[in-house]
Design a protein around this motif. Structure first.
Motif, PDB file in Angstrom:
ATOM      1  N   UNK A 383     -47.271   4.339 -16.547  1.00  0.00           N
ATOM      2  CA  UNK A 383     -48.030   3.621 -15.440  1.00  0.00           C
ATOM      3  C   UNK A 383     -47.424   3.610 -14.175  1.00  0.00           C
ATOM      4  N   UNK A 384     -46.096   3.326 -14.264  1.00  0.00           N
ATOM      5  CA  UNK A 384     -44.971   3.417 -13.253  1.00  0.00           C
ATOM      6  C   UNK A 384     -45.034   4.910 -12.533  1.00  0.00           C
ATOM      7  N   UNK A 390     -48.450   9.535  -4.826  1.00  0.00           N
ATOM      8  CA  UNK A 390     -49.134   9.010  -3.383  1.00  0.00           C
ATOM      9  C   UNK A 390     -50.298   8.035  -3.837  1.00  0.00           C
ATOM     10  N   UNK A 391     -50.737   8.116  -5.137  1.00  0.00           N
ATOM     11  CA  UNK A 391     -52.072   7.132  -5.649  1.00  0.00           C
ATOM     12  C   UNK A 391     -51.515   5.914  -5.487  1.00  0.00           C
ATOM     13  N   UNK A 392     -50.369   5.437  -5.138  1.00  0.00           N
ATOM     14  CA  UNK A 392     -50.090   4.213  -5.198  1.00  0.00           C
ATOM     15  C   UNK A 392     -50.080   3.541  -3.903  1.00  0.00           C
ATOM     16  N   UNK A 393     -50.207   4.410  -2.770  1.00  0.00           N
ATOM     17  CA  UNK A 393     -50.454   3.783  -1.521  1.00  0.00           C
ATOM     18  C   UNK A 393     -51.972   3.905  -1.043  1.00  0.00           C
ATOM     19  N   UNK A 394     -52.852   4.208  -1.905  1.00  0.00           N
ATOM     20  CA  UNK A 394     -54.256   4.090  -1.639  1.00  0.00           C
ATOM     21  C   UNK A 394     -54.469   2.634  -1.472  1.00  0.00           C
ATOM     22  N   UNK A 395     -55.403   2.323  -0.344  1.00  0.00           N
ATOM     23  CA  UNK A 395     -55.476   1.107   0.242  1.00  0.00           C
ATOM     24  C   UNK A 395     -55.899  -0.025  -0.884  1.00  0.00           C
ATOM     25  N   UNK A 396     -56.940   0.266  -1.955  1.00  0.00           N
ATOM     26  CA  UNK A 396     -57.530  -0.460  -2.822  1.00  0.00           C
ATOM     27  C   UNK A 396     -56.365  -1.109  -3.767  1.00  0.00           C
ATOM     28  N   UNK A 397     -55.327  -0.421  -3.880  1.00  0.00           N
ATOM     29  CA  UNK A 397     -54.197  -0.991  -4.773  1.00  0.00           C
ATOM     30  C   UNK A 397     -53.220  -1.560  -3.911  1.00  0.00           C
ATOM     31  N   UNK A 402     -56.221  -5.754  -8.678  1.00  0.00           N
ATOM     32  CA  UNK A 402     -56.648  -4.379  -8.651  1.00  0.00           C
ATOM     33  C   UNK A 402     -55.628  -3.696  -9.376  1.00  0.00           C
ATOM     34  N   UNK A 403     -54.204  -3.799  -8.739  1.00  0.00           N
ATOM     35  CA  UNK A 403     -53.176  -2.959  -9.164  1.00  0.00           C
ATOM     36  C   UNK A 403     -52.621  -3.425 -10.544  1.00  0.00           C
ATOM     37  N   UNK A 404     -52.557  -4.869 -10.780  1.00  0.00           N
ATOM     38  CA  UNK A 404     -51.888  -5.180 -12.137  1.00  0.00           C
ATOM     39  C   UNK A 404     -53.210  -5.111 -13.263  1.00  0.00           C
ATOM     40  N   UNK A 405     -54.326  -5.075 -12.920  1.00  0.00           N
ATOM     41  CA  UNK A 405     -55.448  -4.558 -13.896  1.00  0.00           C
ATOM     42  C   UNK A 405     -55.294  -3.251 -14.308  1.00  0.00           C
ATOM     43  N   UNK A 406     -55.153  -2.466 -13.207  1.00  0.00           N
ATOM     44  CA  UNK A 406     -54.968  -0.787 -13.459  1.00  0.00           C
ATOM     45  C   UNK A 406     -54.054  -0.540 -13.984  1.00  0.00           C
ATOM     46  N   UNK A 409     -53.820  -1.515 -17.812  1.00  0.00           N
ATOM     47  CA  UNK A 409     -54.965  -0.560 -18.531  1.00  0.00           C
ATOM     48  C   UNK A 409     -54.150   0.591 -18.862  1.00  0.00           C
ATOM     49  N   UNK A 410     -53.647   1.271 -17.955  1.00  0.00           N
ATOM     50  CA  UNK A 410     -52.810   2.401 -18.203  1.00  0.00           C
ATOM     51  C   UNK A 410     -51.683   2.299 -19.246  1.00  0.00           C
ATOM     52  N   UNK A 411     -50.984   0.931 -19.097  1.00  0.00           N
ATOM     53  CA  UNK A 411     -49.953   0.849 -20.184  1.00  0.00           C
ATOM     54  C   UNK A 411     -50.546   0.741 -21.636  1.00  0.00           C
ATOM     55  N   UNK A 412     -51.613  -0.141 -21.814  1.00  0.00           N
ATOM     56  CA  UNK A 412     -52.209  -0.303 -22.999  1.00  0.00           C
ATOM     57  C   UNK A 412     -52.896   1.114 -23.759  1.00  0.00           C
TER      58      UNK A 412
END
Length: 565
Positions: A383-384, A390-397, A402-406, A409-412
């Motif tokens: 997840x890190x 560049x996905x980390x700089x998207x405005x939704x995150x 939203x960031x911690x849920x996503x 989910x990737x970590x699990x």
């Protein structure tokens, strides 16, 4: 002969004076420096010798000028007059002034000085703009200057923040400036847009010459667009304040280009640079960023990582990483203890976590719980890496929810995907996580951008405002080398463990169960030589008795039994 000798001396004197002017790029004896529009000039400022900058032959098409001066970390003062006033002068290592030209004006002067005891090396340039170009900082309401084209920069361990004044529309010489806050239509400054650019200096290079050389690529609009990376575009409705992840010891230059989409014109603010550290600090300055405690901690962590990388499938130690990471976050957020104490507490908590995980498997044989911890550590790194792109700089995150849920989910997802092949999950985790520990150790001695894969996540967990920061990092030659080392170690560790485990049981047998079976076998099998071995308590007591006898005095030689009468 005497006349010839005089001529030779005169020629030599003229050559020396010319060479001296080329080296200092200034004329201290005359007390002024002459500039040309769009031409850089290097010079040295002394506290005892202020300089006057002169620009002649200004084009009649120009309506305003921006004169800017840059140094590495020592401050210089730029002013319209010899008397320093807050609204007509500025002090710093990246400063500029806007000069609105009067009708028929063809010459302009500025005054330069420094209060530093040491000579300050500078580079300066005047730029001219026409009446169609927007004026950077033309609608300043926050800072001291009437028209402020400067970018104000602040930094801490977590983030670097830049702030600038809004621009105004351009206007002809002698005309009144357009009002700033009267209307919001196309005829006012609200149509302007601001492009924020970022430029990285070479990694691990703190030299002054490199900075001043690369600064030339971030001054004029065409060079900025060609060399820097545009991160965001702001409108007049947005706040003129942008945050970035702090990169300690890494030189970064920021600039803003204001655009008028209606006239298709643009102008550049005065660029600002930072290393996110202090050159003059006694401890923790830019030249010596790594603490001794950090180097010791991550060196030991790298040794553990190498062991996990090549032998981790038979020895589960990832509980150290799992517990240590979360305990560091808790200690940092909830207590004001110092950094070195936090490292010690993290190491202790990580050791306890690792012992607890191994003890749980040794006593109860709960394989699923152990593999869940192992998979979550690999999922955390996956997840890190995902948000390091560049996905980390998207405005939704930018939203923490939203960031911690996503992220979670990737970590699990990683342990869930590999739940059917736990041995592969464990070997992959050992190879990838163990080799990344070596990358972190390298970063404590030589800066690398790969350490920010996990450091940015840690910062977001610790700092409440980090969600607004752009997390771009440079990726240069040494990063490619360290990435190759990481990949080679991971592949080697995974390959070695897969080949060694071929034909063996998927996991080591349950130790407590084996010990219990062996004890029962010894009790029931009289022919087994181990049956006649005394119990553990008696053996320990016998050993203690032997040790006691070593410290007892020897008895005197001779008859030890009483004589019979």
């Amino acid at each position: 002969m005497g006349l010839l000798r005089l001529l030779v001396l005169a020629v030599l004197a003229s050559e020396r004076s010319t060479a001296g002017g080329a080296e200092t790029v200034g004329n201290s004896s005359q007390g002024f420096l002459e500039f040309s529009v769009g031409k850089f000039r290097y010079f040295e400022l002394n506290r005892l010798f202020p300089e006057e900058a002169i620009l002649r032959h200004i084009s009649s098409n120009a309506t305003f000028l921006i004169f800017q001066i840059h140094s590495q970390y020592r401050n210089t003062t730029l002013s319209f007059s010899e008397t320093l006033l807050p609204n007509t002068s500025g002090t710093g290592n990246d400063k500029g002034l806007v000069f609105i030209l009067r009708p028929e004006q063809s010459m302009c002067t500025w005054y330069l000085e420094t209060t530093d005891a040491e000579p300050v090396q500078n580079v300066a340039i005047p730029l001219s703009y026409s009446e169609r170009d927007p004026i950077p900082g033309g609608c300043n309401l926050e800072f001291d200057l009437d028209i402020d084209p400067n970018i104000y920069l602040e930094y801490n361990f977590f983030e670097t923040t830049i702030e600038f004044a809004p621009a105004n529309l351009g206007y002809a010489r002698g005309a009144d400036p357009p009002p700033c806050d009267v209307g919001t239509g196309r005829d006012f400054r609200w149509r302007l847009q601001y492009d924020v650019y970022q430029y990285f200096l070479p990694e691990n290079d703190l030299t002054e010459d490199v900075l001043l050389q690369h600064m030339q690529r971030m001054v004029q609009v065409p060079e900025v667009k060609a060399n820097a990376v545009k991160l965001v575009t702001l409108t007049a409705d947005d706040k003129t304040r942008v945050s970035f992840s702090s990169l300690r010891g890494q030189g970064v230059i920021y600039n803003v280009i204001v655009r008028d989409p209606f006239l298709n014109t643009s102008a550049a603010y005065v660029p600002a640079h930072t290393y996110a550290c202090s050159f003059e600090a006694v401890e923790g300055n830019c030249a010596s960023l790594g603490r001794v405690s950090t180097k010791v901690f991550f060196t030991l962590f790298a040794m553990l990582g190498l062991f996990i990388c090549f032998f981790g499938h038979r020895f589960w130690k990832t509980g150290f990483i799992f517990m240590g990471f979360f305990f560091y976050i808790l200690v940092t957020r909830l207590t004001p203890v110092k950094y070195d104490v936090r490292l010690i507490l993290t190491a202790v908590a990580g050791t306890i976590g690792g012992i607890f995980l191994v003890a749980t498997w040794w006593r109860f044989g709960v394989l699923l719980l152990c593999m869940l911890c192992v998979g979550l550590v690999l999922g955390f790194l996956t997840a890190s890496v995902t948000f390091f792109t560049p996905l980390g700089n998207i405005k939704v995150f930018r939203d923490d929810g939203v960031f911690w849920v996503t992220f979670s989910c990737i970590a699990v997802l990683i342990p869930v995907v590999f739940m059917g092949c736990l041995r592969i999950l464990n070997i992959l985790s050992c190879g990838i996580i163990g080799s990344y520990a070596v990358v972190l150790a390298i970063d404590s001695y030589m800066s690398t951008s790969l350490s920010y894969i996990t450091l940015n996540v840690l910062r977001r967990a610790l700092h409440t405002d980090f969600h607004r920061a752009f997390t771009n990092v440079p990726f240069q030659n040494n990063d490619f080398v360290i990435l190759a080392v990481w990949g080679m170690l991971a592949v080697s560790g995974i390959t070695l463990q897969i080949r060694r485990e071929r034909g063996r049981p998927f996991f080591p047998p349950h130790p407590y169960k084996m010990w219990k079976q062996e004890r029962e076998r010894r009790v029931t099998n009289i022919l087994d030589p181990s049956y006649h071995i005394p119990p553990l308590r008696e053996r320990l007591y016998g050993r203690l008795t032997q040790i006691k006898e070593l410290f007892q005095e020897e008895q005197p030689a001779g008859e030890r039994t009483p004589l019979l009468l």
